[in-house]
Scaffold this motif. Structure first.
Motif, PDB file in Angstrom:
ATOM      1  N   ALA A 157       2.945   5.810  -3.123  1.00 13.57           N
ATOM      2  CA  ALA A 157       4.082   6.530  -3.692  1.00 13.57           C
ATOM      3  C   ALA A 157       3.939   6.655  -5.206  1.00 13.57           C
ATOM      4  CB  ALA A 157       5.385   5.811  -3.344  1.00 13.57           C
ATOM      5  N   MET A 158       3.396   5.626  -5.832  1.00 19.26           N
ATOM      6  CA  MET A 158       3.283   5.636  -7.285  1.00 19.26           C
ATOM      7  C   MET A 158       2.015   6.349  -7.775  1.00 19.26           C
ATOM      8  SD  MET A 158       4.540   1.725  -8.032  1.00 19.26           S
ATOM      9  CE  MET A 158       3.809   1.685  -9.626  1.00 19.26           C
ATOM     10  N   CYS A 159       0.926   6.239  -7.043  1.00 23.04           N
ATOM     11  CA  CYS A 159      -0.375   6.694  -7.548  1.00 23.04           C
ATOM     12  C   CYS A 159      -1.000   7.816  -6.737  1.00 23.04           C
ATOM     13  CB  CYS A 159      -1.349   5.523  -7.587  1.00 23.04           C
ATOM     14  SG  CYS A 159      -0.760   4.121  -8.541  1.00 23.04           S
ATOM     15  N   GLY A 160      -0.370   8.235  -5.688  1.00 18.48           N
ATOM     16  CA  GLY A 160      -0.938   9.285  -4.848  1.00 18.48           C
ATOM     17  C   GLY A 160      -1.506   8.727  -3.561  1.00 18.48           C
ATOM     18  N   THR A 161      -1.746   9.610  -2.615  1.00 22.15           N
ATOM     19  CA  THR A 161      -2.142   9.176  -1.280  1.00 22.15           C
ATOM     20  C   THR A 161      -3.540   8.586  -1.233  1.00 22.15           C
ATOM     21  OG1 THR A 161      -2.861  11.393  -0.763  1.00 22.15           O
ATOM     22  CG2 THR A 161      -0.634  10.798  -0.087  1.00 22.15           C
ATOM     23  N   ASP A 162      -4.421   8.937  -2.129  1.00 23.36           N
ATOM     24  CA  ASP A 162      -5.780   8.407  -2.090  1.00 23.36           C
ATOM     25  C   ASP A 162      -5.906   7.020  -2.736  1.00 23.36           C
ATOM     26  OD1 ASP A 162      -6.711  10.604  -0.760  1.00 23.36           O
ATOM     27  OD2 ASP A 162      -7.267  11.675  -2.605  1.00 23.36           O
ATOM     28  N   ALA A 163      -4.914   6.583  -3.479  1.00 20.12           N
ATOM     29  CA  ALA A 163      -4.998   5.315  -4.211  1.00 20.12           C
ATOM     30  C   ALA A 163      -5.181   4.136  -3.263  1.00 20.12           C
ATOM     31  CB  ALA A 163      -3.769   5.115  -5.073  1.00 20.12           C
ATOM     32  N   ALA A 164      -4.405   4.115  -2.206  1.00 15.95           N
ATOM     33  CA  ALA A 164      -4.492   2.986  -1.272  1.00 15.95           C
ATOM     34  C   ALA A 164      -5.838   2.980  -0.568  1.00 15.95           C
ATOM     35  CB  ALA A 164      -3.357   3.049  -0.268  1.00 15.95           C
ATOM     36  N   ARG A 165      -6.340   4.135  -0.207  1.00 14.68           N
ATOM     37  CA  ARG A 165      -7.645   4.191   0.476  1.00 14.68           C
ATOM     38  C   ARG A 165      -8.761   3.748  -0.447  1.00 14.68           C
ATOM     39  NH1 ARG A 165      -7.109   9.878   2.371  1.00 14.68           N
ATOM     40  NH2 ARG A 165      -4.907   9.639   2.734  1.00 14.68           N
ATOM     41  N   ARG A 166      -8.686   4.103  -1.727  1.00 12.76           N
ATOM     42  CA  ARG A 166      -9.723   3.683  -2.670  1.00 12.76           C
ATOM     43  C   ARG A 166      -9.677   2.172  -2.869  1.00 12.76           C
ATOM     44  NH1 ARG A 166      -7.837   8.268  -5.693  1.00 12.76           N
ATOM     45  NH2 ARG A 166      -6.623   6.846  -6.964  1.00 12.76           N
ATOM     46  N   THR A 167      -8.489   1.571  -2.786  1.00 12.87           N
ATOM     47  CA  THR A 167      -8.336   0.136  -3.017  1.00 12.87           C
ATOM     48  C   THR A 167      -8.710  -0.656  -1.769  1.00 12.87           C
ATOM     49  OG1 THR A 167      -6.527   0.642  -4.509  1.00 12.87           O
ATOM     50  CG2 THR A 167      -6.734  -1.626  -3.804  1.00 12.87           C
ATOM     51  N   ALA A 168      -8.324  -0.164  -0.608  1.00 12.86           N
ATOM     52  CA  ALA A 168      -8.528  -0.916   0.641  1.00 12.86           C
ATOM     53  C   ALA A 168      -9.915  -0.924   1.098  1.00 12.86           C
ATOM     54  CB  ALA A 168      -7.689  -0.309   1.762  1.00 12.86           C
ATOM     55  N   LEU A 193       0.827  -1.206   0.000  1.00 17.23           N
ATOM     56  CA  LEU A 193       0.000   0.000   0.000  1.00 17.23           C
ATOM     57  C   LEU A 193       0.861   1.256   0.000  1.00 17.23           C
ATOM     58  CD1 LEU A 193      -2.860  -1.061   2.439  1.00 17.23           C
ATOM     59  CD2 LEU A 193      -2.989  -0.793  -0.051  1.00 17.23           C
ATOM     60  N   ASP A 194       1.978   1.231   0.740  1.00 17.92           N
ATOM     61  CA  ASP A 194       2.895   2.373   0.729  1.00 17.92           C
ATOM     62  C   ASP A 194       3.458   2.609  -0.672  1.00 17.92           C
ATOM     63  OD1 ASP A 194       2.482   2.789   3.418  1.00 17.92           O
ATOM     64  OD2 ASP A 194       4.351   1.806   4.056  1.00 17.92           O
ATOM     65  N   LYS A 195       3.830   1.525  -1.349  1.00 16.80           N
ATOM     66  CA  LYS A 195       4.346   1.659  -2.720  1.00 16.80           C
ATOM     67  C   LYS A 195       3.268   2.196  -3.652  1.00 16.80           C
ATOM     68  CE  LYS A 195       7.831  -1.976  -2.415  1.00 16.80           C
ATOM     69  NZ  LYS A 195       8.223  -3.314  -2.868  1.00 16.80           N
ATOM     70  N   MET A 196       2.034   1.710  -3.454  1.00 20.14           N
ATOM     71  CA  MET A 196       0.936   2.177  -4.290  1.00 20.14           C
ATOM     72  C   MET A 196       0.725   3.675  -4.083  1.00 20.14           C
ATOM     73  SD  MET A 196      -3.052   0.997  -4.327  1.00 20.14           S
ATOM     74  CE  MET A 196      -2.736  -0.644  -4.912  1.00 20.14           C
TER      75      MET A 196
END
Length: 84
Positions: A73-84, A68-71
């Motif tokens: 870093a690559m896609c922005g801070t909201d990317a992990a929250r949208r996925t999780a 999630l940290d890598k995601m």
């Protein structure tokens, strides 16, 4: 008492237990164990399994957090929250 034992020995349950013992191989190593020793042995195995499972859960959480940290870093801070 012996007739009860004979009835059990001929039961489907006993045949299934025998079949499972054959799957696990030779169990003669446990013939000398008392029920108290077998119980202690089982408790030790259960404790080791629980510890292993907890280590695996911890490692899984670490790997997921890293992904999630890598995601992020690559896609922005909201990317992990949208996925999780």
């Amino acid at each position: 008492m012996s007739s009860e034992h004979e009835l059990y020995a001929d039961s489907a349950q006993a045949r299934e237990v025998d079949r499972q013992y054959q799957l696990f191989g030779d169990t003669s190593w446990a013939d000398h164990l008392t029920s108290k020793q077998a119980r202690a042995n089982n408790q030790a195995w259960n404790a080791m399994i629980s510890e292993r499972d907890e280590r695996q859960r911890t490692e899984s959480r670490r790997v997921i957090a890293s992904a999630l940290d890598k995601m992020e870093a690559m896609c922005g801070t909201d990317a992990a929250r949208r996925t999780a």
